[in-house]
Design an enzyme around this catalytic site. Structure first.
Site, PDB file in Angstrom:
ATOM      1  CB  ALA A 218      -0.789  -0.244   1.250  1.00  0.00           C
TER       2      ALA A 218
ATOM      3  CD  GLU B 229      -2.070  -7.619   3.179  1.00  0.00           C
ATOM      4  OE1 GLU B 229      -1.794  -6.529   2.618  1.00  0.00           O
ATOM      5  OE2 GLU B 229      -2.485  -7.950   4.146  1.00  0.00           O
TER       6      GLU B 229
ATOM      7  N   GLY C 128       0.461  -5.268   0.919  1.00  0.00           N
ATOM      8  CA  GLY C 128      -0.699  -5.097   0.085  1.00  0.00           C
ATOM      9  C   GLY C 128      -0.383  -5.657  -0.966  1.00  0.00           C
TER      10      GLY C 128
ATOM     11  CD  GLU D  94       1.980  -5.442   5.781  1.00  0.00           C
ATOM     12  OE1 GLU D  94       2.599  -6.233   5.958  1.00  0.00           O
ATOM     13  OE2 GLU D  94       1.068  -5.575   4.954  1.00  0.00           O
TER      14      GLU D  94
END
Ligand code: HXC
Length: 259
Positions: free
Chosen positions: A65, A113, A110, A133
């Protein structure tokens, strides 16, 4: 004119979506997730496309992200942002065609993911997966603690999530995250070749097969077997099942009509 965040091309019966924020290693923000959603839906609607490939650049599938975008977010900002839950809703409910993640380079946070939301992952030799993260003072928020654990088991998922270390393609393949490793050279072409092989099968049967495999992660063995059996029965209502079996018996190539 602003750059297109997701490039969509079609080769034969394969739709190819390429994440396109190269300067930030395809960091995922609201705009790119919205563009990806729209492009996926367009390929899903296109009857000539049977299989979808999602990829990034050679250096990065997606490095996570967008940290710059998230840096100052308040609780309410992150709560209201819909690119997290919203995108998975699209994948889950609206995309019935198989989606392959073609991962070259980094698939982190992300990005990892997103790859795991796809139906399967093919990795280039240079692929690196991770959920870093923890280093940013947060945790995976797009399925990293759940899908990764289902894919590689608790021991390795804990190790990756708590240390933030990266896992190379070999480790990811032996752990069960990755279906196959392909050479860096011509990586995407090779993935498209595999996708093209799938895409020449019956499209409704591909969708049914994908649905059944995915159901295995969501239900008990007994329910899953019952579900599979019903879908197996349903394939016998298709002309393509008649054609596939007749072609075998008559020793010729099948000509599937996708019905
Ligand atoms: C914003 C990013 C980024 C990211 C890289 N960039 N990753 N920008 N968000 N996730 C930017 C860098 O700031 C840099 O911009 C440019 O991309 C190139 O990156 P470098 O770091 O210079 O490249 P390199 O040294 O090769 O290192 C590659 C890397 C590193 C190891 C992948 O960039 C990295 O650690 N990135 C962050 C990975 C990460 O923590 N991901 C998880 C994010 S949190 P400039 O302008 O300097 O050139 C997350 C939570 C998901 O994903 C939860 C649901 C939303």
């Amino acid at each position: 004119m602003s750059e297109q965040l997701v490039l969509s091309t079609i080769q034969g019966k394969v739709g190819i979506l390429t994440l396109n924020r190269p300067k930030v290693l395809n960091a995922l923000n609201n705009d790119i997730m919205l563009a990806l959603s729209n492009e996926l839906l367009a390929l899903e609607k296109n009857e000539n496309v049977h299989v979808i490939v999602l990829t990034g650049s050679e250096k990065a599938f997606a490095a996570g992200a967008d940290i710059s975008a998230m840096q100052k977010w308040s609780y309410m900002d992150v709560y209201k942002s819909d690119y997290i839950g919203g995108f998975w809703e699209t994948m889950k409910t609206s995309i019935r065609k198989p989606v392959i993640a073609a991962v070259s380079g980094y698939a982190l946070g992300g990005g990892c993911e997103l790859a795991m939301m796809c139906d399967l992952i093919y990795a280039a030799e240079n692929a690196k997966f991770g959920q870093p993260e923890i280093k940013l003072g947060t945790i995976p928020g797009l399925g990293g603690t759940q899908r990764l654990t289902r894919a590689v088991g608790k021991a390795k998922a804990m190790d990756l999530v708590l240390t933030g270390r990266f896992m190379d393609a070999q480790e990811a393949e032996s752990a069960g995250l990755v279906a196959r490793i392909l050479p860096n050279e011509n990586f995407l072409d090779e993935v498209i070749k595999i996708a093209d092989g799938m895409a020449n099968f019956s499209s409704p049967v591909l969708m049914m097969a994908k649905q059944c495999v995915n159901a295995a992660l969501e239900t008990t063995l007994e329910q899953g077997l019952a579900y599979e059996r019903r879908v197996f029965h349903a394939t016998f209502a298709l002309e393509d099942q008649k054609e596939g079996m007749s072609a075998f018996v008559e020793k010729r190539a099948p000509n599937f009509k996708n019905m």
